[in-house]
Write a protein that holds these residues in place. Structure first.
Motif, PDB file in Angstrom:
ATOM      1  N   MET A  64      -5.564 -10.721 -13.208  1.00 44.66           N
ATOM      2  CA  MET A  64      -6.544 -10.493 -12.155  1.00 44.66           C
ATOM      3  C   MET A  64      -7.181  -9.113 -12.304  1.00 44.66           C
ATOM      4  O   MET A  64      -6.717  -8.276 -13.071  1.00 44.66           O
ATOM      5  N   SER A  65      -8.219  -8.863 -11.525  1.00 47.38           N
ATOM      6  CA  SER A  65      -8.926  -7.585 -11.590  1.00 47.38           C
ATOM      7  C   SER A  65      -8.309  -6.532 -10.678  1.00 47.38           C
ATOM      8  O   SER A  65      -8.629  -5.347 -10.798  1.00 47.38           O
ATOM      9  N   HIS A  66      -7.439  -6.938  -9.752  1.00 54.01           N
ATOM     10  CA  HIS A  66      -6.770  -5.992  -8.863  1.00 54.01           C
ATOM     11  C   HIS A  66      -5.385  -6.538  -8.530  1.00 54.01           C
ATOM     12  O   HIS A  66      -5.129  -7.736  -8.660  1.00 54.01           O
ATOM     13  N   PHE A  67      -4.502  -5.626  -8.079  1.00 55.45           N
ATOM     14  CA  PHE A  67      -3.084  -5.949  -8.001  1.00 55.45           C
ATOM     15  C   PHE A  67      -2.484  -5.438  -6.694  1.00 55.45           C
ATOM     16  O   PHE A  67      -3.161  -4.816  -5.877  1.00 55.45           O
ATOM     17  N   ILE A  68      -1.183  -5.662  -6.542  1.00 58.29           N
ATOM     18  CA  ILE A  68      -0.521  -5.378  -5.269  1.00 58.29           C
ATOM     19  C   ILE A  68      -0.426  -3.896  -4.949  1.00 58.29           C
ATOM     20  O   ILE A  68      -0.177  -3.523  -3.806  1.00 58.29           O
ATOM     21  N   GLY A  69      -0.657  -3.020  -5.926  1.00 57.60           N
ATOM     22  CA  GLY A  69      -0.615  -1.583  -5.681  1.00 57.60           C
ATOM     23  C   GLY A  69      -1.980  -0.947  -5.612  1.00 57.60           C
ATOM     24  O   GLY A  69      -2.088   0.284  -5.713  1.00 57.60           O
ATOM     25  N   ASP A  70      -3.023  -1.729  -5.420  1.00 53.21           N
ATOM     26  CA  ASP A  70      -4.375  -1.176  -5.382  1.00 53.21           C
ATOM     27  C   ASP A  70      -4.509  -0.138  -4.268  1.00 53.21           C
ATOM     28  O   ASP A  70      -3.847  -0.227  -3.229  1.00 53.21           O
ATOM     29  N   SER A 120       3.574   9.493  -3.914  1.00 50.24           N
ATOM     30  CA  SER A 120       4.592   8.604  -4.470  1.00 50.24           C
ATOM     31  C   SER A 120       5.309   7.833  -3.359  1.00 50.24           C
ATOM     32  O   SER A 120       5.637   6.653  -3.522  1.00 50.24           O
ATOM     33  N   ARG A 121       5.534   8.490  -2.238  1.00 51.53           N
ATOM     34  CA  ARG A 121       6.178   7.815  -1.108  1.00 51.53           C
ATOM     35  C   ARG A 121       5.293   6.680  -0.601  1.00 51.53           C
ATOM     36  O   ARG A 121       5.785   5.565  -0.332  1.00 51.53           O
ATOM     37  N   GLU A 122       4.004   6.939  -0.484  1.00 53.22           N
ATOM     38  CA  GLU A 122       3.084   5.900  -0.023  1.00 53.22           C
ATOM     39  C   GLU A 122       2.983   4.768  -1.038  1.00 53.22           C
ATOM     40  O   GLU A 122       2.879   3.589  -0.655  1.00 53.22           O
ATOM     41  N   ASP A 123       2.999   5.117  -2.332  1.00 53.20           N
ATOM     42  CA  ASP A 123       3.036   4.071  -3.366  1.00 53.20           C
ATOM     43  C   ASP A 123       4.214   3.137  -3.134  1.00 53.20           C
ATOM     44  O   ASP A 123       4.079   1.908  -3.167  1.00 53.20           O
ATOM     45  N   GLY A 124       5.383   3.726  -2.923  1.00 50.31           N
ATOM     46  CA  GLY A 124       6.589   2.927  -2.718  1.00 50.31           C
ATOM     47  C   GLY A 124       6.502   2.039  -1.496  1.00 50.31           C
ATOM     48  O   GLY A 124       6.941   0.879  -1.527  1.00 50.31           O
ATOM     49  N   GLU A 125       5.932   2.568  -0.434  1.00 50.87           N
ATOM     50  CA  GLU A 125       5.803   1.772   0.792  1.00 50.87           C
ATOM     51  C   GLU A 125       4.863   0.592   0.588  1.00 50.87           C
ATOM     52  O   GLU A 125       5.143  -0.529   1.048  1.00 50.87           O
ATOM     53  N   VAL A 126       3.747   0.834  -0.098  1.00 44.83           N
ATOM     54  CA  VAL A 126       2.773  -0.228  -0.377  1.00 44.83           C
ATOM     55  C   VAL A 126       3.410  -1.335  -1.218  1.00 44.83           C
ATOM     56  O   VAL A 126       3.269  -2.531  -0.925  1.00 44.83           O
ATOM     57  N   LEU A 127       4.124  -0.943  -2.268  1.00 44.72           N
ATOM     58  CA  LEU A 127       4.740  -1.931  -3.148  1.00 44.72           C
ATOM     59  C   LEU A 127       5.860  -2.685  -2.452  1.00 44.72           C
ATOM     60  O   LEU A 127       5.999  -3.904  -2.616  1.00 44.72           O
ATOM     61  N   ALA A 128       6.658  -1.975  -1.661  1.00 41.94           N
ATOM     62  CA  ALA A 128       7.757  -2.626  -0.947  1.00 41.94           C
ATOM     63  C   ALA A 128       7.227  -3.669   0.031  1.00 41.94           C
ATOM     64  O   ALA A 128       7.791  -4.764   0.168  1.00 41.94           O
ATOM     65  N   GLU A 129       6.135  -3.339   0.705  1.00 39.80           N
ATOM     66  CA  GLU A 129       5.550  -4.289   1.662  1.00 39.80           C
ATOM     67  C   GLU A 129       5.047  -5.542   0.953  1.00 39.80           C
ATOM     68  O   GLU A 129       5.323  -6.674   1.380  1.00 39.80           O
ATOM     69  N   ALA A 130       4.305  -5.344  -0.146  1.00 35.90           N
ATOM     70  CA  ALA A 130       3.751  -6.490  -0.866  1.00 35.90           C
ATOM     71  C   ALA A 130       4.853  -7.341  -1.483  1.00 35.90           C
ATOM     72  O   ALA A 130       4.842  -8.579  -1.384  1.00 35.90           O
ATOM     73  N   LEU A 131       5.808  -6.685  -2.119  1.00 38.53           N
ATOM     74  CA  LEU A 131       6.888  -7.428  -2.766  1.00 38.53           C
ATOM     75  C   LEU A 131       7.778  -8.125  -1.748  1.00 38.53           C
ATOM     76  O   LEU A 131       8.306  -9.211  -2.011  1.00 38.53           O
ATOM     77  N   GLY A 132       7.942  -7.523  -0.575  1.00 40.25           N
ATOM     78  CA  GLY A 132       8.731  -8.184   0.465  1.00 40.25           C
ATOM     79  C   GLY A 132       8.098  -9.499   0.884  1.00 40.25           C
ATOM     80  O   GLY A 132       8.783 -10.532   1.001  1.00 40.25           O
ATOM     81  N   ALA A 133       6.782  -9.474   1.107  1.00 44.67           N
ATOM     82  CA  ALA A 133       6.083 -10.703   1.487  1.00 44.67           C
ATOM     83  C   ALA A 133       6.139 -11.734   0.362  1.00 44.67           C
ATOM     84  O   ALA A 133       6.375 -12.929   0.602  1.00 44.67           O
ATOM     85  N   LEU A 134       5.952 -11.285  -0.863  1.00 42.93           N
ATOM     86  CA  LEU A 134       5.977 -12.207  -2.001  1.00 42.93           C
ATOM     87  C   LEU A 134       7.386 -12.714  -2.278  1.00 42.93           C
ATOM     88  O   LEU A 134       7.574 -13.875  -2.651  1.00 42.93           O
TER      89      LEU A 134
END
Length: 261
Positions: A64-70, A120-134
């Motif tokens: 895809m052109s964009h991902f869960i950490g955009d 970096s903390r915000e990166d982690g929060e964004v990824l954790a939220e997306a991965l949790g839903a997925l």
């Protein structure tokens, strides 16, 4: 370990034709590409027929052109929606799961302006939220969402297997290794594979130069022996550029890898 090859590398007009070639060349399965805009879900009739015809399609690599950490919230939300759909499709096909990086080509700390617009903390929060839903959706479908670390020039968030392991907050979130990226990021690839063993669900293989295995300097004997020693029983999916015509180099590549299995 099962040896698979990404569909775009194979000659043939249909998945059935591609699979016949793949098997004749020494591969066991095809790794699918999951394009955005629900293109992958639109392929469901084609995929169902291929499955009925015996085509083995265990995994999907997001394309895809964009991902869960955009950095853009709307694009992150869309990436999650697309991946949820892809997880549903691969679940219906009885596959293993879908892999995605945190991002690709969005930002690198190795290139100007060097400091990303998010901590970096915000990166982690964004990824954790997306991965949790997925992860929750994957669990309902009986499949896995697999996070792939990329090298520092392609992604600034998740570069190593250890970083990906830290984000495995539930059993349906696992790690996908890639020998090309590991060659750049891991101090000791074999040690990293051993440390990540409980979370390692998939491996993509290509050479140090991103071409097919056997054209670079990776220690295939050591890395494949390590995978065997840790009891890895997932797929080895060929994801690379081909130096040469597929009709010639794909059988050579399968034979080269099988020497170490």
């Amino acid at each position: 370990m099962r040896l698979s090859v990404q569909e775009q590398l194979l000659p043939g007009r249909s998945l059935q034709e591609k699979f016949v070639f793949a098997v004749d060349a020494g591969f066991d399965a095809i790794e699918l590409r999951g394009k955005g805009d629900f293109h992958f879900a639109g392929r469901l009739p084609e995929l169902r027929q291929a499955l009925a015809d015996g085509v083995v399609m265990p995994t999907v690599c997001v394309d895809m052109s964009h991902f869960i950490g955009d950095f853009d919230a709307a694009k992150r939300e869309d990436a999650v929606r697309q991946l949820r759909s892809q997880l549903t499709v691969i679940g219906e096909l009885g596959g293993t799961g879908v892999m995605t990086p945190a991002s690709w080509g969005q930002f690198s700390r190795r290139l100007p302006p060097f400091e990303p617009p998010r901590s970096s903390r915000e990166d982690g929060e964004v990824l954790a939220e997306a991965l949790g839903a997925l992860g929750e959706h994957a669990a309902r479908q009986g499949v896995l969402i697999m996070l792939e670390p990329l090298n520092r020039y392609e992604n600034h968030m998740v570069n190593s297997l250890a970083q990906a392991v830290e984000l495995c907050s539930m059993d349906s979130i696992r790690v996908a290794g890639d020998t090309y990226h590991m060659n750049i990021e891991e101090d000791d690839p074999c040690r990293s594979l051993m440390d990540a063993a409980p979370f390692l669900a998939h491996m993509q293989i290509s050479e140090s130069n991103r071409n097919q295995p056997g054209t670079g300097h990776l220690d295939w004997a050591a890395q494949l022996a390590t995978l065997d020693a840790i009891g890895y029983d997932g797929d080895l999916a060929l994801e690379c550029r081909l130096r040469g015509e597929p009709e010639i180099v794909l059988p050579q590549t399968a034979a080269f890898i099988r020497k170490f299995l």
